[in-house]
Design a protein around this motif. Structure first.
Motif, PDB file in Angstrom:
ATOM      1  N   ALA A 136     -44.564 -70.226 -27.967  1.00 31.35           N
ATOM      2  CA  ALA A 136     -45.407 -69.031 -27.904  1.00 31.35           C
ATOM      3  C   ALA A 136     -45.540 -68.451 -29.303  1.00 31.35           C
ATOM      4  CB  ALA A 136     -44.818 -67.987 -26.949  1.00 31.35           C
ATOM      5  N   ALA A 137     -46.720 -67.938 -29.614  1.00 29.60           N
ATOM      6  CA  ALA A 137     -46.985 -67.278 -30.893  1.00 29.60           C
ATOM      7  C   ALA A 137     -48.150 -66.330 -30.705  1.00 29.60           C
ATOM      8  CB  ALA A 137     -47.293 -68.296 -31.993  1.00 29.60           C
ATOM      9  N   GLY A 193     -55.233 -60.812 -38.032  1.00 35.16           N
ATOM     10  CA  GLY A 193     -55.486 -62.139 -38.584  1.00 35.16           C
ATOM     11  C   GLY A 193     -54.244 -62.957 -38.842  1.00 35.16           C
ATOM     12  N   SER A 194     -53.080 -62.497 -38.349  1.00 35.44           N
ATOM     13  CA  SER A 194     -51.846 -63.249 -38.559  1.00 35.44           C
ATOM     14  C   SER A 194     -51.860 -64.485 -37.669  1.00 35.44           C
ATOM     15  CB  SER A 194     -50.628 -62.376 -38.225  1.00 35.44           C
ATOM     16  OG  SER A 194     -50.653 -61.195 -39.004  1.00 35.44           O
ATOM     17  N   VAL A 195     -51.622 -65.627 -38.266  1.00 35.06           N
ATOM     18  CA  VAL A 195     -51.674 -66.893 -37.553  1.00 35.06           C
ATOM     19  C   VAL A 195     -50.385 -67.659 -37.817  1.00 35.06           C
ATOM     20  CG1 VAL A 195     -52.920 -69.053 -37.217  1.00 35.06           C
ATOM     21  CG2 VAL A 195     -54.179 -66.960 -37.746  1.00 35.06           C
ATOM     22  N   SER A 196     -49.823 -68.228 -36.767  1.00 36.96           N
ATOM     23  CA  SER A 196     -48.619 -69.041 -36.915  1.00 36.96           C
ATOM     24  C   SER A 196     -48.964 -70.345 -37.617  1.00 36.96           C
ATOM     25  CB  SER A 196     -48.007 -69.328 -35.545  1.00 36.96           C
ATOM     26  OG  SER A 196     -47.004 -70.295 -35.639  1.00 36.96           O
ATOM     27  N   GLU A 219     -46.101 -77.660 -30.790  1.00 32.40           N
ATOM     28  CA  GLU A 219     -45.672 -78.572 -31.845  1.00 32.40           C
ATOM     29  C   GLU A 219     -44.191 -78.361 -32.166  1.00 32.40           C
ATOM     30  OE1 GLU A 219     -47.439 -80.997 -33.171  1.00 32.40           O
ATOM     31  OE2 GLU A 219     -49.102 -80.483 -31.827  1.00 32.40           O
ATOM     32  N   PRO A 220     -43.491 -79.397 -32.622  1.00 37.42           N
ATOM     33  CA  PRO A 220     -42.079 -79.224 -33.014  1.00 37.42           C
ATOM     34  C   PRO A 220     -41.943 -78.383 -34.273  1.00 37.42           C
ATOM     35  CG  PRO A 220     -42.841 -81.452 -33.511  1.00 37.42           C
ATOM     36  CD  PRO A 220     -43.936 -80.794 -32.733  1.00 37.42           C
ATOM     37  N   VAL A 221     -40.805 -77.719 -34.405  1.00 37.45           N
ATOM     38  CA  VAL A 221     -40.530 -76.833 -35.535  1.00 37.45           C
ATOM     39  C   VAL A 221     -39.232 -77.294 -36.189  1.00 37.45           C
ATOM     40  CG1 VAL A 221     -40.185 -74.457 -36.280  1.00 37.45           C
ATOM     41  CG2 VAL A 221     -41.641 -74.936 -34.323  1.00 37.45           C
ATOM     42  N   GLY A 255     -41.946 -74.012 -39.760  1.00 33.42           N
ATOM     43  CA  GLY A 255     -42.115 -73.046 -38.685  1.00 33.42           C
ATOM     44  C   GLY A 255     -42.221 -71.625 -39.137  1.00 33.42           C
ATOM     45  N   GLY A 256     -41.873 -71.303 -40.401  1.00 31.55           N
ATOM     46  CA  GLY A 256     -41.918 -69.935 -40.853  1.00 31.55           C
ATOM     47  C   GLY A 256     -43.156 -69.651 -41.662  1.00 31.55           C
TER      48      GLY A 256
END
Length: 952
Positions: free
Chosen positions: A446-447, A452-455, A461-463, A493-494
């Protein structure tokens, strides 16, 4: 002197060395100490190089010192006879005060440079009872080798943080220390009492200015009593609790800004209130803010501009016994002043004051007042509390792991600009998670972001986080990690640097000591950095979410186990037979698994049994009962019983299962506290079942039902009708004998058996929207069984799925007439030879001469027994299907039994020879008597449909 209990559990030097070597020592070190060790290792601290730093200049007249000095003076007699020292440290873990009564201990402390101004922060001296309590914000005891630095390992110490009553910030630490092995059992109690006494004195100082501000308004005598005119609207006393709370919240927000402002607040019953804030200044600037309220169009009442005296100095009070908890009422009074102009707990001062002017009533223009900083704290605390309440209501509403993670992001996006949740794959699948956090196989589930913040990693997908990233450190230490600064890139992932994120909080998702993943909260520079209170809030949100995720994981695992059990109890593949072309489909429920089952059972005489049942209840008990019922149906079917008799035996079985379940429930209730029915199984009474037998030779279907929906029949021309089958009582209720119905099915007809989830609970035959939808879906000619099931699934309503259901569709075939040979048998032994000749002739036409000897011998024995022991009329039949079927019928009801003949017996070997020659043999009863049958294999899987040998 008694030893302190922490000394007995302190790790030895060997345990400390094992930790430094990277070995696991979790079971031998207390969690708080282990977390501190891990933080020190992550910071790169070397125990051999740690030592006291040079003293720095500190403020010995600070607010903290002035609040603590009287407390330490009062507690000095308590340590007079104990070899301990009492130390006060500030919020940077620098020593401010030191009290001890033992000269020897004082000399030891001096030699180790334990002097005012020396720092005990964890980032410089490692694990200590001074710096570690500041980070943990709880009482910590550190003994011997629990210290990271060699210079403090000779000591045992207990540190208690001094928390600001209003903000929760750690203002300092009270530490009681002694030499290792000489600790006093009351060290932790004494340190806690000292810290709580200092916190109370800080609270008194925080509320002093607000009390002075309020008393100044009362002394001014210029605050009129507001008894509004009829045009002014209702009184404040008429407002409901919800309206007053809403006004308090908005007023606290105005006070927090510390500026002149106004805002309209909609109330209940269509009313509108107007709030305005008026700053009050003193000699040092703004010292307070007053919030006024008017209802509807009432007038603003003037407030006097008065000089506010400075806050009274914090003077040493009379000796008091240290209390064990903060006064909650005082904390609430510090956050906000009560509605009506008097502070919480201050109604006595307002009613007994002296001075000119009327006595203010309950409905005054003075609504709320406070210092800007205190108002900001109250507003911020209220927002955090509201976020927690909203999250508690919105997180965990389903038992789906991914949806629960999405609910966390949806509930906390106002709190952070980007929220990401990474879980172990084992958790998503419902399995037990890996035992160590370092071995987690994380995947982003989940994200959600704003502005406009986008993961950087897509959901699904794996992190992967590198070891130095905040997320990896948070999982390693198993505690929340707050960081500030533009460089927060940890891995794929960050968020990467340059995305505008300025601070973040990484929190592990821990449930029952198991790490399931982590959640990362990040903010942009425009939203402001995270504070310590935000980290606490993030920990609480993660803790609640982790429990919900663990519940969802357990539910997923149990549901997968039940479904696996269900699959193992159902047929993996439909058996091969020529009577029908069968297909099935199953729609599982959203939650739980019921006991629907189906079966296709080949019977003697090329017939086939079609069974569909629905077990009441859900869960593993229902699934296990379903398996027992299906097994019983298969066993009874092997005995060639009529459908009605089989349902009668099932009814007896269900009643027996319910008695067994009631006995287990009674036993569990007797063993449980209070005689509850813990462990009781779900009953099976109410189970429904339909059992149909189709004979391809006669193209006739015999059906019996136990409270089950009527089967649907699709004629070869595509017309649909629902068969009128006598619906008996559901199984277990002991109703009358189950009646059967017979219907002729032309070749190419499709009979559809289903459970009630497909049409609803109580749809009567031929009525109801779901029944008509089923009719429309089935209408159509020339469909195969698979196409019929697909048509039913395609016709399901979008957005409203029905309950769990099972469908079994069977398209009938007919046995070709040239594959059936029948003869009437006269009750004359001479007829045996004629039957043998007819059998040999027919087998020659079918090109099956290799079976002639066995078939002739079987018919000789069976016809002879029928003539000798049976009743007229007698008959013989030869069927060619997937095997060669030999049948002999008579009107008698006595079944033959094979016996072992002695060497001297002249007979008794006929059925033994039949059993040796045939693949299967048996007896089935009909309305006119019985049929004894035997099957001979054809080889190579028998004869497929459409490939039956034609006469030669």
């Amino acid at each position: 002197m008694a030893r302190f209990r922490g000394d007995d559990t302190a790790p030895t030097e060997r345990v400390f060395e094992l930790f430094l070597e990277g070995e696991p020592v979790g079971e031998r070190v207390r969690p708080a100490i282990l977390r501190s060790w891990r933080r020190c290792r992550s910071a790169g601290l070397d125990p051999e190089k740690l030592d006291f730093s040079e003293p720095v200049e500190v403020d010995f007249d600070s607010v903290l010192v002035r609040a603590a000095r009287p407390v330490f003076e009062r507690l000095r007699p308590a340590i007079a006879d104990a070899d301990v020292t009492m130390v006060l440290l500030d919020e940077q873990a620098r020593m401010l005060l030191r009290y001890e009564s033992d000269p020897q201990l004082a000399r030891v402390l001096d030699r180790t440079h334990a002097l005012p101004g020396v720092g005990y922060a964890e980032e410089s001296l490692g694990t200590t009872a001074g710096g570690t309590p500041l980070l943990e914000k709880r009482m910590i005891h550190v003994s011997g080798f629990e210290h990271l630095a060699r210079c403090v390992q000779p000591f045992s110490a207990t540190g208690v943080p001094i928390l600001d009553p209003l903000t929760g910030h750690a203002r300092g630490v009270v530490t009681i220390a002694c030499l290792y092995g000489r600790a006093h059992p009351a060290m932790d109690v004494l340190a806690r009492q000292a810290a709580e006494a200092i916190e109370r004195r800080l609270l008194e100082q925080s509320t002093a200015r607000e009390r002075a501000l309020f008393e100044a308004f009362l002394r001014a005598g210029d605050v009129p009593s507001l008894l509004p005119s009829r045009k002014a609207g209702p009184l404040l006393a008429d407002l409901g609790r919800a309206d007053r709370l809403l006004l308090e919240e908005r007023a606290a927000e105005l006070i927090a800004h510390g500026q002149r402002a106004a805002v309209e607040v909609p109330l209940s019953r269509g009313r509108v209130a107007t709030l305005r804030s008026l700053p009050r200044t003193g000699t040092v600037g703004v010292v307070g803010v007053v919030a006024q309220v008017r209802i509807q169009d009432g007038p603003w009442e003037p407030l006097a501009e008065v000089a506010v005296p400075p806050a009274p100095a914090l003077l040493p009070g009379p000796p008091a016994t240290p209390r064990t908890a903060l006064d909650a009422a005082a904390a609430r009074a510090a956050a906000a002043v009560a509605v009506g102009g008097a502070p919480a707990g201050g109604e006595r001062e307002a009613s007994t004051r002296t001075g000119p002017g009327p006595d203010p009533g309950p409905d005054q223009g003075l609504f709320l007042l406070g210092e800007p900083g205190v108002g900001r704290i109250a507003a911020s605390a209220r927002k955090r509390l509201r976020l927690l309440c909203d999250a508690a209501l919105s997180i965990g509403r389903t038992l789906d792991v991914v949806r629960t993670a999405e609910e966390l992001t949806e509930a906390t996006v106002p709190f952070a600009d980007l929220v990401t949740v990474d879980l172990d794959d084992c958790v998503v699948r419902g399995e037990e998670s890996c035992p160590t956090a370092g071995s987690l196989d994380l995947r982003r589930v989940a994200a959600l972001g704003v502005h406009g913040s986008v993961s950087p990693v897509a959901v699904g997908e794996p992190v992967h986080y590198i070891a130095s990233s905040p997320q990896a450190r948070c999982l390693s230490d198993q505690q929340a990690l707050l960081w500030r600064g533009p460089d927060i890139a940890g891995a794929s992932g960050g968020p990467s640097s340059g995305t505008g994120f300025s601070s973040g909080i990484a929190v592990p998702l821990l449930a029952h000591g198991m790490a399931m993943g982590l959640v990362t909260f990040t903010r942009t520079a425009s939203s402001g950095p995270f504070e310590d209170e935000d980290a606490w809030l993030a920990e609480e949100l993660a803790r609640r979410t982790a429990l919900c995720l663990d519940n969802a994981r357990r539910f997923t695992r149990e549901r997968a186990m039940v479904r696996a059990l269900r699959r193992s109890l159902l047929p993996w593949n439909l058996p091969e037979q020529n009577a029908v072309e069968a297909a099935h489909c199953y729609m599982p429920a959203r939650s739980g698994t019921s006991g629907d089952w189906y079966d296709v059972i080949p019977l003697s005489g090329a017939r086939v049994a079609l069974v569909v049942g629905e077990q009441c209840g859900r869960g593993p008990h229902s699934t296990a009962a379903m398996g027992r019922l299906r097994t019983t149906v298969g066993n009874f079917s092997a005995l060639d019983m009529p459908p009605g008799d089989i349902l009668g035996y099932l009814d007896d079985l269900v009643r027996g299962l319910d008695r067994e379940s009631a006995g287990r429930a009674a036993q569990a209730g007797g063993e449980a506290d209070g005689g509850t029915d813990a462990g009781a199984d779900d009953g099976v009474t109410g189970t429904t079942c339909v059992y149909a037998v189709y004979d391809p030779a006669s193209q006739r279907c015999t059906i019996a039902s136990a409270g089950h929906p009527a089967p649907a029949l699709v004629r070869p021309d595509g017309a649909v009708e629902f068969l009128e089958v006598p619906a008996g009582e559901p199984l277990g209720r002991g109703g009358p004998v189950f009646e059967t119905a017979e219907v002729d099915l032309p070749e190419g007809s499709t009979i559809v058996l289903y459970t009630k989830g497909l049409i609803g609970e109580h749809a009567p035959p031929g009525q109801g929207g779901d029944r008509e939808r089923l009719r429309r879906a089935l209408t159509g000619a020339g469909r195969t069984a698979e196409q019929t099931c697909s048509a039913l699934l395609d016709a399901l309503p979008s957005g409203r799925m029905p309950g769990e259901f099972t469908v079994l569709a069977a398209r009938t075939r007919a046995l070709p007439r040239h594959c059936v040979a029948e003869w009437e048998v006269p009750p004359d032994p001479a007829a045996v030879g004629r039957i043998r000749d007819e059998v040999a002739r027919r087998l020659a036409e079918w090109n099956l001469e290799e079976l002639t000897f066995s078939a002739e011998l079987i018919f000789s024995e069976l016809v002879t027994n029928a003539i000798r022991y049976g009743s007229e009329p007698l008959g013989a039949r030869l069927l060619l299907d997937r095997s060669l079927i030999c049948e002999v019928s008579d009107a008698g009801e006595t079944a033959p039994r094979p016996r072992r003949a002695a060497d001297t017996d002249e007979g008794g070997r006929g059925l033994y020879l039949v059993a040796q020659l045939a693949e299967r043999w048996g007896t089935r009863y009909t309305r006119r008597g019985k049929i004894i049958w035997a099957e001979l294999p054809l080889g190579d899987g028998g004869c497929e449909p459409g490939a039956v040998p034609r006469p030669g």
